[in-house]
Design an enzyme around this catalytic site. Structure first.
Site, PDB file in Angstrom:
ATOM      1  N   SER A 113       0.808  -1.212   0.000  1.00 17.15           N
ATOM      2  CA  SER A 113       0.000   0.000   0.000  1.00 17.15           C
ATOM      3  C   SER A 113       0.851   1.276   0.000  1.00 17.15           C
ATOM      4  CB  SER A 113      -0.941  -0.048   1.193  1.00 17.15           C
ATOM      5  OG  SER A 113      -1.842   1.000   1.113  1.00 17.15           O
ATOM      6  N   HIS A 114       0.689   2.082   1.051  1.00 16.84           N
ATOM      7  CA  HIS A 114       1.356   3.386   1.104  1.00 16.84           C
ATOM      8  C   HIS A 114       2.772   3.290   1.680  1.00 16.84           C
ATOM      9  CE1 HIS A 114      -0.709   2.299   4.700  1.00 16.84           C
ATOM     10  NE2 HIS A 114       0.146   3.035   5.377  1.00 16.84           N
ATOM     11  N   ASP A 277      -2.547   6.448  -3.481  1.00 21.13           N
ATOM     12  CA  ASP A 277      -1.406   5.812  -2.816  1.00 21.13           C
ATOM     13  C   ASP A 277      -0.764   4.722  -3.668  1.00 21.13           C
ATOM     14  OD1 ASP A 277      -3.410   3.913  -2.632  1.00 21.13           O
ATOM     15  OD2 ASP A 277      -2.709   3.153  -0.716  1.00 21.13           O
ATOM     16  N   ASP A 279      -1.039   1.472  -4.065  1.00 23.95           N
ATOM     17  CA  ASP A 279      -1.856   0.514  -4.808  1.00 23.95           C
ATOM     18  C   ASP A 279      -3.189   1.091  -5.275  1.00 23.95           C
ATOM     19  OD1 ASP A 279      -2.664   0.623  -2.136  1.00 23.95           O
ATOM     20  OD2 ASP A 279      -3.499  -1.391  -2.182  1.00 23.95           O
ATOM     21  N   ASP A 281      -5.780   2.577  -3.745  1.00 26.94           N
ATOM     22  CA  ASP A 281      -7.083   2.530  -3.065  1.00 26.94           C
ATOM     23  C   ASP A 281      -7.348   3.742  -2.177  1.00 26.94           C
ATOM     24  OD1 ASP A 281      -5.260   1.708  -1.178  1.00 26.94           O
ATOM     25  OD2 ASP A 281      -6.211  -0.230  -0.760  1.00 26.94           O
ATOM     26  N   ARG A 282      -6.285   4.483  -1.832  1.00 28.62           N
ATOM     27  CA  ARG A 282      -6.516   5.682  -1.009  1.00 28.62           C
ATOM     28  C   ARG A 282      -6.598   6.934  -1.878  1.00 28.62           C
ATOM     29  NH1 ARG A 282      -2.999   5.355   4.490  1.00 28.62           N
ATOM     30  NH2 ARG A 282      -3.505   3.201   4.998  1.00 28.62           N
ATOM     31  N   LYS A 376     -11.605  -0.073  -1.191  1.00 30.84           N
ATOM     32  CA  LYS A 376     -11.664   1.369  -1.315  1.00 30.84           C
ATOM     33  C   LYS A 376     -11.009   1.740  -2.643  1.00 30.84           C
ATOM     34  CE  LYS A 376      -7.735   2.050   1.846  1.00 30.84           C
ATOM     35  NZ  LYS A 376      -7.495   0.752   2.468  1.00 30.84           N
TER      36      LYS A 376
HETATM   37  C1  G16 Z   1      -5.243  -0.403   5.328  1.00 28.63           C
HETATM   38  C2  G16 Z   1      -6.638  -0.913   5.497  1.00 28.63           C
HETATM   39  C3  G16 Z   1      -7.542   0.188   5.966  1.00 28.63           C
HETATM   40  C4  G16 Z   1      -6.987   0.835   7.214  1.00 28.63           C
HETATM   41  C5  G16 Z   1      -5.577   1.302   6.966  1.00 28.63           C
HETATM   42  C6  G16 Z   1      -4.905   1.784   8.227  1.00 28.63           C
HETATM   43  O1  G16 Z   1      -5.214   0.494   4.270  1.00 28.63           O
HETATM   44  O2  G16 Z   1      -7.130  -1.442   4.293  1.00 28.63           O
HETATM   45  O3  G16 Z   1      -8.790  -0.379   6.197  1.00 28.63           O
HETATM   46  O4  G16 Z   1      -7.779   1.908   7.604  1.00 28.63           O
HETATM   47  O5  G16 Z   1      -4.797   0.235   6.488  1.00 28.63           O
HETATM   48  O6  G16 Z   1      -4.792   0.724   9.098  1.00 28.63           O
HETATM   49  P1  G16 Z   1      -3.926   0.817  10.402  1.00 28.63           P
HETATM   50  O7  G16 Z   1      -4.479   1.987  11.160  1.00 28.63           O
HETATM   51  O8  G16 Z   1      -4.133  -0.499  11.096  1.00 28.63           O
HETATM   52  O9  G16 Z   1      -2.495   1.083   9.996  1.00 28.63           O
HETATM   53  P2  G16 Z   1      -4.163   0.299   3.100  1.00 28.63           P
HETATM   54  O10 G16 Z   1      -4.413   1.444   2.171  1.00 28.63           O
HETATM   55  O11 G16 Z   1      -2.835   0.361   3.796  1.00 28.63           O
HETATM   56  O12 G16 Z   1      -4.454  -1.057   2.546  1.00 28.63           O
END
Ligand code: G16
Length: 543
Positions: A113-114, A277, A279, A281-282, A376
């Site tokens: 992800s990010h 981000d 991938d 989704d954000r 997302k």
């Molecule tokens: C992931 C999850 C999200 C979550 C975010 C932050 O996002 O898919 O549902 O809100 O992590 O999670 P945490 O607070 O546990 O770090 P992504 O975009 O990283 O896949």
């Protein structure tokens, strides 16, 4: 066909976190580490032989290597056909779209992800199920259980396949289909939004910048904004996916999307700025010198959904993660629909979406989406905003401020303390839990605590229970402080402190959130002893 069965030993750290298994690249490069986890995914599934699997990633370092390994393991394990994005690229929402469109039994998405990429950066593996969404807890637990007892994995002895050329190849008895990574997703977007109205907006002097941060959305954004919506070439910046994201941190927030933020807060800024981000989704939404809080964004999308053709018939309900502000709840109330409060993690929205209980969902962590896929979706959110702007003929700032006047403003901020010592972070959380009994009724700077608990969620569809999902301190006036440890970090622990206060008076809605929330910030420090336990005076990231 030469299928090799390789003896292996279990690793004890393959428990998926908030969103799949995320580790530093060198960990994934440890012999058998990736293979063990992939075999555990197959071993946890029933009746997938002969069926379709979707495979792709965000293009980060190790993506191509991992894809070749997974293809050979899929062939050895009896998968019928794998749809892989050209160049190994698939954004997370595009993968979800393909799983649903081609009725695959699931998808493997390679992304952290990010989190930063590169040889010393992070890598990740996510498994999505038939509905296109992240595997729910029972599935991730089954994968983890298999990973603890694994003794061998299967892999086909074969040459690597060409990921850059669209078309079909045979790998043993399995067919590999390299597909256009963008087309099906772009078509889906065109079926939801009023592309004519957005095209008119973009050709009428309205200026926008889309920053893909050298991550996966570049090709998607160029196809959608520059080709289909005729925005000028160059509207998409940093649009070439790079293995190390150009050395950046592909997280669309005010800290890491610095170039975009400087443009949007500089001289003669464009009307609209957005980023996504690693991938895809954000999302982050900006107007000229104006930032839209993700929680507000969800509330505003819900309030304006009837302007979008795909939601013109109305939305059935909304859902937000617990630490997301209560701004969407106020819109749901006015619309006479339910607003569900789920734990952090997109996987918790899946059942509500599948059951038709909600149409829109969102999280404070820059995630917004709907029932069009089960993830997302960053570019979807950008298009939703453009659709609203095109129909309302107002600026981002005007739309948000009008929303606050109607519903009140929910001041909101998240303070992250990254890479703190794990034991100290656990002590901080345990201390808070032990204090629950004494906190209700206590006054801090004029705020009286009404409730202190550890959030627990019972899924209304399947009755599954998720406990210890974040500590809530709720005050009598509805203000909240939430403490959580992140489930996505890879170094030490990340303490997240979420702060929120409601302001219905429109004459008091123009403060800096850090000022408006100053008392709550001090209360959070006092109650949780943040400095004493973490050694940190200040958060490392404020969003
Ligand atoms: C992931 C999850 C999200 C979550 C975010 C932050 O996002 O898919 O549902 O809100 O992590 O999670 P945490 O607070 O546990 O770090 P992504 O975009 O990283 O896949």
């Amino acid at each position: 066909m030469d299928i090799r069965t390789v003896k292996t030993q279990p690793f004890d750290d393959q428990k998926p976190g908030t969103s799949g298994l995320r580790k530093a690249v060198p960990t994934f490069q440890t012999p058998n580490y990736l293979e063990n986890f992939i075999q555990s995914i197959f071993d946890s599934q029933d009746n997938y032989q002969g069926q379709r699997l979707v495979l792709g990633g965000d293009g980060r370092y190790y993506n191509r290597t991992a894809i070749q390994t997974i293809l050979k393991m899929a062939a050895a394990n009896g998968v019928g056909r794998v749809l892989v994005g050209q160049g190994g690229i698939l954004s997370t929402p595009a993968a979800s779209c393909l799983i649903r469109k081609y009725q695959a039994f699931g998808g493997i998405i390679l992304s952290a992800s990010h989190n930063p990429g590169g040889p010393e950066g992070d890598f990740g593996v996510k498994f999505n199920t038939r509905n296109g969404g992240p595997a729910p807890a029972d599935v991730t637990e089954a994968i983890f259980a298999k990973s603890k007892e694994i003794s061998e994995y299967k892999i086909l002895e074969a040459e690597d396949i060409n990921l850059d050329q669209q078309g079909e190849t045979k790998l043993g008895e399995m067919t590999v289909e390299v597909v256009d990574a963008v087309e099906a997703y772009a078509d889906l977007m065109a079926s939801i939004f009023d592309f004519d109205a957005i095209r008119n907006l973009l050709s009428g002097g309205f200026r926008m910048v889309m920053d893909s941060l050298h991550a996966v959305t570049g090709p998607y954004a160029k196809e959608i904004f520059e080709r289909r919506l005729k925005a000028p070439t160059g509207t998409v910046q940093n649009g070439e996916p790079l293995e190390d994201f150009g050395g950046g941190h592909p997280d669309p927030n005010l800290v890491y999307a610095r170039e975009l933020v400087e443009t949007m807060y500089g001289d003669n800024p464009p009307d609209f700025g957005a980023a996504s981000d690693g991938d895809g989704d954000r999302n982050m939404i900006l107007g000229s010198k104006f930032f839209v809080t993700p929680s507000d964004s969800l509330a505003i999308l819900a309030a304006n959904a009837q302007l979008v053709p795909g939601y013109a018939k109305g939305i059935t309900g909304v859902a937000r993660s617990m630490p997301t502000s209560q701004a969407p709840d106020r819109v749901a109330k006015q619309l006479g629909i339910n607003c569900y409060e789920t734990p952090t993690g997109w996987k918790f929205f899946g059942n509500l979406l599948d059951a038709g209980k909600v149409t829109l969902c969102g999280e404070e962590s820059f995630g917004t989406g709907s029932n069009h896929v089960r993830e997302k979706d960053g570019l979807w959110a950008v298009l939703f905003w453009l659709n609203i702007i095109a129909k309302r003929g107002q600026s981002v700032e005007e739309i948000v401020k009008e929303h606050w006047q109607t519903y009140g403003r929910t001041y909101y901020s998240r303070h992250d303390y990254e890479e703190v010592d794990k034991d100290s972070a656990n002590t901080l959380m345990d201390n808070l839990r032990s204090a629950f009994g004494n906190l209700p009724g206590k006054q801090f700077k004029g705020y009286e605590i009404a409730l202190a608990d550890d959030f627990s969620y019972t899924d209304p569809i399947d009755g599954s229970i998720a406990e210890k999902q974040g500590i809530r301190i709720v005050f009598k006036d509805g203000s909240r402080i939430v403490f959580r440890l992140s489930g996505t970090g890879t170094h030490g622990a990340t303490l997240r402190v979420y702060l929120e206060r409601y302001e219905p008076d429109s004459s008091k809605q123009n403060q800096d959130p850090q000022v408006a929330l100053a008392d709550l910030i001090n209360i959070a420090h006092e109650i949780a002893q943040i400095k004493q336990l973490t050694g940190r005076d200040e958060p490392s990231v404020i969003t």
